[in-house]
Design a protein around this motif. Structure first.
Motif, PDB file in Angstrom:
ATOM      1  N   PRO A   1      -1.572  -6.796  -1.373  1.00 46.24           N
ATOM      2  CA  PRO A   1      -0.119  -6.938  -1.491  1.00 46.24           C
ATOM      3  C   PRO A   1       0.553  -5.646  -1.918  1.00 46.24           C
ATOM      4  O   PRO A   1      -0.081  -4.749  -2.467  1.00 46.24           O
ATOM      5  N   ILE A   2       1.845  -5.566  -1.653  1.00 45.48           N
ATOM      6  CA  ILE A   2       2.701  -4.476  -2.125  1.00 45.48           C
ATOM      7  C   ILE A   2       2.176  -3.115  -1.662  1.00 45.48           C
ATOM      8  O   ILE A   2       2.322  -2.103  -2.345  1.00 45.48           O
ATOM      9  N   GLY A   3       1.510  -3.090  -0.523  1.00 49.46           N
ATOM     10  CA  GLY A   3       1.003  -1.831  -0.002  1.00 49.46           C
ATOM     11  C   GLY A   3      -0.154  -1.271  -0.796  1.00 49.46           C
ATOM     12  O   GLY A   3      -0.369  -0.057  -0.834  1.00 49.46           O
ATOM     13  N   ALA A   4      -0.952  -2.137  -1.465  1.00 51.46           N
ATOM     14  CA  ALA A   4      -2.071  -1.654  -2.280  1.00 51.46           C
ATOM     15  C   ALA A   4      -2.989  -0.765  -1.450  1.00 51.46           C
ATOM     16  O   ALA A   4      -3.368   0.324  -1.863  1.00 51.46           O
TER      17      ALA A   4
ATOM     18  N   ARG B   1       3.702  -4.229 -10.720  1.00 51.40           N
ATOM     19  CA  ARG B   1       2.449  -4.932 -10.987  1.00 51.40           C
ATOM     20  C   ARG B   1       2.494  -6.331 -10.386  1.00 51.40           C
ATOM     21  O   ARG B   1       3.539  -6.891 -10.094  1.00 51.40           O
ATOM     22  N   SER B   2       1.282  -6.902 -10.175  1.00 51.97           N
ATOM     23  CA  SER B   2       1.141  -8.265  -9.689  1.00 51.97           C
ATOM     24  C   SER B   2      -0.263  -8.757 -10.007  1.00 51.97           C
ATOM     25  O   SER B   2      -1.217  -7.968 -10.035  1.00 51.97           O
TER      26      SER B   2
ATOM     27  N   THR C   1       0.041   6.767  -9.390  1.00 51.09           N
ATOM     28  CA  THR C   1      -1.215   6.208  -9.887  1.00 51.09           C
ATOM     29  C   THR C   1      -1.271   4.723  -9.574  1.00 51.09           C
ATOM     30  O   THR C   1      -0.274   4.011  -9.717  1.00 51.09           O
ATOM     31  N   LYS C   2      -2.433   4.242  -9.112  1.00 51.74           N
ATOM     32  CA  LYS C   2      -2.591   2.834  -8.739  1.00 51.74           C
ATOM     33  C   LYS C   2      -3.961   2.330  -9.178  1.00 51.74           C
ATOM     34  O   LYS C   2      -4.968   3.024  -9.038  1.00 51.74           O
TER      35      LYS C   2
ATOM     36  N   SER D   1      -1.448  -2.765 -10.147  1.00 51.92           N
ATOM     37  CA  SER D   1      -0.507  -2.134 -11.067  1.00 51.92           C
ATOM     38  C   SER D   1      -0.437  -0.658 -10.715  1.00 51.92           C
ATOM     39  O   SER D   1      -1.457  -0.030 -10.403  1.00 51.92           O
ATOM     40  N   GLY D   2       0.763  -0.113 -10.759  1.00 51.80           N
ATOM     41  CA  GLY D   2       0.913   1.286 -10.391  1.00 51.80           C
ATOM     42  C   GLY D   2       2.231   1.855 -10.843  1.00 51.80           C
ATOM     43  O   GLY D   2       3.231   1.141 -10.971  1.00 51.80           O
TER      44      GLY D   2
END
Length: 689
Positions: free
Chosen positions: A125-128, A240-241, A282-283, A257-258
């Motif tokens: 998700p969220i472009g991880a 974050r998720s 940072t991720k 989280s990033g």
């Protein structure tokens, strides 16, 4: 914007009815951009920052509507030399700030899903982690740029979308389809995506916060101080998720989280413009089963920094644009999260240094551009590469980077543009030499042409060639069921394209046909007849041919039906692709031979009441290829359709919005056996100061 210093003044080329034209690969977004007093629909091939905003007078209205403007001063990036929209022979898509902010997305990766010729294969998700490709290629075959600086990582293309800027800060996105070696370097085998974040011209600030399903929370802010010729802008954001999946033990394995921080500045006077930026991204994210279905608790941490300074002269017969940059990347992969006793973590570090000089000049026969670039890619790893004579310590551990590789690429570009009233010819070549494997200097030519028929129709055609060096992962990743070949040859491609565009009276349409011919195409394949434990091997296919066509249609109801106020825009686009590579039935491809055969996208924009707008996006796609599920069974990808929507209340200083992705909770898979999220609800507010 440029000054023409040739002795012979060229006649201005003017497009009429610009405001009516929905030129855009991203037209499916159908958002509006306000430029001066004009309301302009989603744009292609143009930048709002360079659009003339002179006031529409009564005399102007006598011959034009209030949605028409000239385009002879709009500069685009379809060639090495700056050309206006009217002069350009290459089609460049531009997505403006208003379009980006209005889309129901949380990342650039999600935004690109609405482009018919772009394939977005999302693993989280969220472009991880997302693989983005163009026209049937893979994520290694396009160049990603930040403010014109190549930020691709030679280790792998998986993490290239780790931008240091929040999506709310992006000024515009430019997409160039097809080989772009003459413009963005030879790594742009099938295209390039340029993310632009120019600092504001006025002192201002903005903040946003949003939250939603699966513990999703995102907040960010930016502030800009502008004075006289100087501008300095700083931004930061955090997201974050918990993620939408769990591992077999019930723990998180799709969490995310990033943080991002970015500083950019500029100095601009009558003689020179200087831009500089520095950023960090940072991720930390659960990698689910990204690199193998056997392990459902993988984890990855990435940290990237970006620095660059660019300058551009404005006067003189020869215009110069030098730049220098340094990109740094750290990557730690954990096959078992937080448990290095089972399998040691993989550490990777990349440092990329580059310097380039672009120049152009005008003379009697047109506009000529000359450029040169030196790019050094230094890579060290705990697992991949050649053994190092002097291992380097890994910060924060008692381990060392014991392997690595260093290569330097030198390239030169020569391009000439012939500019006539209705006809443009842009031809040139890129010559490149890479120190890897003692590669000799190679030359790749290209030519683009366009002819305008009247004010509403334009014909275009192009032939371009390019190459791509193998990534370090493709050369050395012999880990966890993978067998790499360090003797891979560079990929090469030649591509032809032709098409026609029409735009007038609230209707815009485009159709094109293209053919890509690959030589030494690189992919990871496995022989399924050897069982579920058959290794993935990096190989060069001899030749792969791909034929495709795409069509787009956009209708502006404000012009077609001016008496009503509910309907705003409707846009549809479709892309078809066929690859002719013959492979055995037992060969499974991980990337290049898994491609979208069909992709259809559409968007409807409605104005419910004065300040309340509703956007509905639909996409349907069918992918060719197979994957192996958790039980070891080989399966075909299933076609699927997704509906996204965004409801927004807009005021002069704030926006309140609700977004829903995957409205009907469709189950689907983009890559391997990694499931994608169901319905995801997000609400948020943004405030401008």
């Amino acid at each position: 914007m440029y000054n023409n210093n040739s002795n012979k003044k060229q006649g201005a080329i003017v497009f009429k009815h610009f405001g009516r034209k929905g030129y855009s690969l991203f037209a499916c977004l159908g958002r509006e951009v306000l430029v001066g007093v004009l309301s302009v629909a989603t744009l292609q091939h143009a930048s709002a920052g360079s659009v003339s905003v002179r006031q529409v007078t009564a005399d102007t209205i006598a011959t034009k509507t209030d949605r028409e403007m000239t385009l002879d001063e709009v500069t685009i990036s379809g060639s090495k030399a700056p050309l206006t929209r009217a002069q350009a022979a290459r089609m460049v898509t531009v997505l403006e700030r208003a379009d980006i902010q209005a889309a129901p997305v949380q990342s650039v990766n999600d935004l690109l899903k609405y482009a018919a010729s772009v394939d977005v294969r999302q693993r989280g998700p969220i472009g991880a982690q997302t693989d983005v490709s163009i026209r049937g290629g893979n994520s290694e075959q396009i160049t990603i740029l930040l403010n014109g600086i190549n930020i691709c990582d030679p280790q792998t293309g998986h993490n290239v979308f780790d931008f240091p800027v929040d999506i709310s800060e992006i000024e515009r996105i430019e997409v160039l389809e097809g080989p772009a070696g003459r413009v963005y370097g030879t790594s742009s085998l099938l295209g390039a995506i340029n993310i632009i974040t120019s600092p504001r011209k006025e002192t201002s600030a903005s903040a946003h916060v949003e939250g939603g399903s699966y513990g999703y929370l995102s907040a960010g802010a930016w502030g800009n101080i502008a004075h006289d010729k100087w501008s300095n802008q700083v931004s930061g954001s955090y997201t974050r998720s918990d993620g939408f999946t769990r591992n077999s033990a019930g723990g998180l394995n799709g969490d995310y989280s990033g943080g991002k921080a970015f500083y950019q500045g500029s100095y601009d006077d009558d003689d020179v413009r200087v831009n500089w930026h520095a950023g960090i991204s940072t991720k930390d994210y659960g990698s689910n089963t990204f690199y193998g279905a056997k392990w459902d608790d993988q984890f990855e941490h990435t940290l990237k920094t970006f620095t660059a300074i660019q300058a551009e002269t404005k006067k003189g017969k020869i215009h110069l644009k030098p730049s220098i940059y340094w990109n740094h990347s750290n990557d730690r992969f954990e096959l078992y999260r937080d448990d290095e006793q089972k399998v040691p973590f993989n550490y990777h570090r990349t440092d990329i240094f580059g310097v380039n000089l672009n120049s152009y000049f005008d003379w009697t026969l047109g506009r000529t551009a000359v450029s040169a670039e030196l790019r050094n890619e230094d890579y060290v790893s705990s697992k991949l590469g050649e053994p190092l004579n002097n291992p380097k310590p890994i910060h924060g551990t008692n381990r060392t980077y014991a392997y690595g590789i260093n290569r330097t690429n030198v390239s030169f570009v020569l391009e000439h543009n012939i500019l006539l009233e209705r006809f443009t010819l842009s031809a040139g070549l890129v010559a490149t030499k890479n120190s890897w494997s003692d590669m000799a200097m190679k030359v790749y030519p290209g030519v683009d042409a366009s002819y305008r028929i009247g004010d509403d129709v334009k014909l275009f055609a192009s032939y371009n060639t390019s190459l791509r060096m193998p990534s370090y992962t493709e050369l050395y990743y012999s880990i966890g069921g993978h067998v790499a070949d360090k003797n891979l040859k560079p990929e090469e491609v030649n591509a032809i394209e032709g098409g026609v565009k029409y735009a007038a009276h609230g209707i815009a349409a485009q159709a094109s046909v293209y053919r890509n011919n690959w030589k030494n195409m690189i992919d990871w394949i496995r022989h399924t007849s050897d069982g579920p434990d058959a290794p993935w091997e990096s190989v060069n296919f001899t030749e792969v041919k791909a034929t495709g066509w795409e069509a787009q249609l956009s209708m502006d109801f404000k012009q077609l039906l001016p008496g009503q106020t509910v309907l705003k825009h409707i846009n549809v686009s479709y892309n078809y692709l066929f690859q002719s590579k013959d492979i055995d039935n037992d060969i499974q491809s991980k990337y290049s031979l898994e491609y979208l055969r069909h992709k259809f996208v559409s968007n409807l924009q409605l104005n419910i009441i004065d300040r309340l707008a509703l956007g509905i996006n639909f996409r349907w796609q069918e992918r060719r290829g197979t994957y192996t599920d958790y039980d070891g069974e080989v399966k075909n990808y299933s076609p699927y359709s997704i509906v996204d929507a965004r409801l927004c209340w807009s005021a002069p200083r704030y926006n309140i919005y609700v977004e829903v992705n995957n409205l009907f909770d469709t189950e689907y898979i983009d890559y391997g056996c990694v499931p994608q999220p169901g319905t995801w609800l997000i609400g948020g507010v943004s405030i401008d100061i």
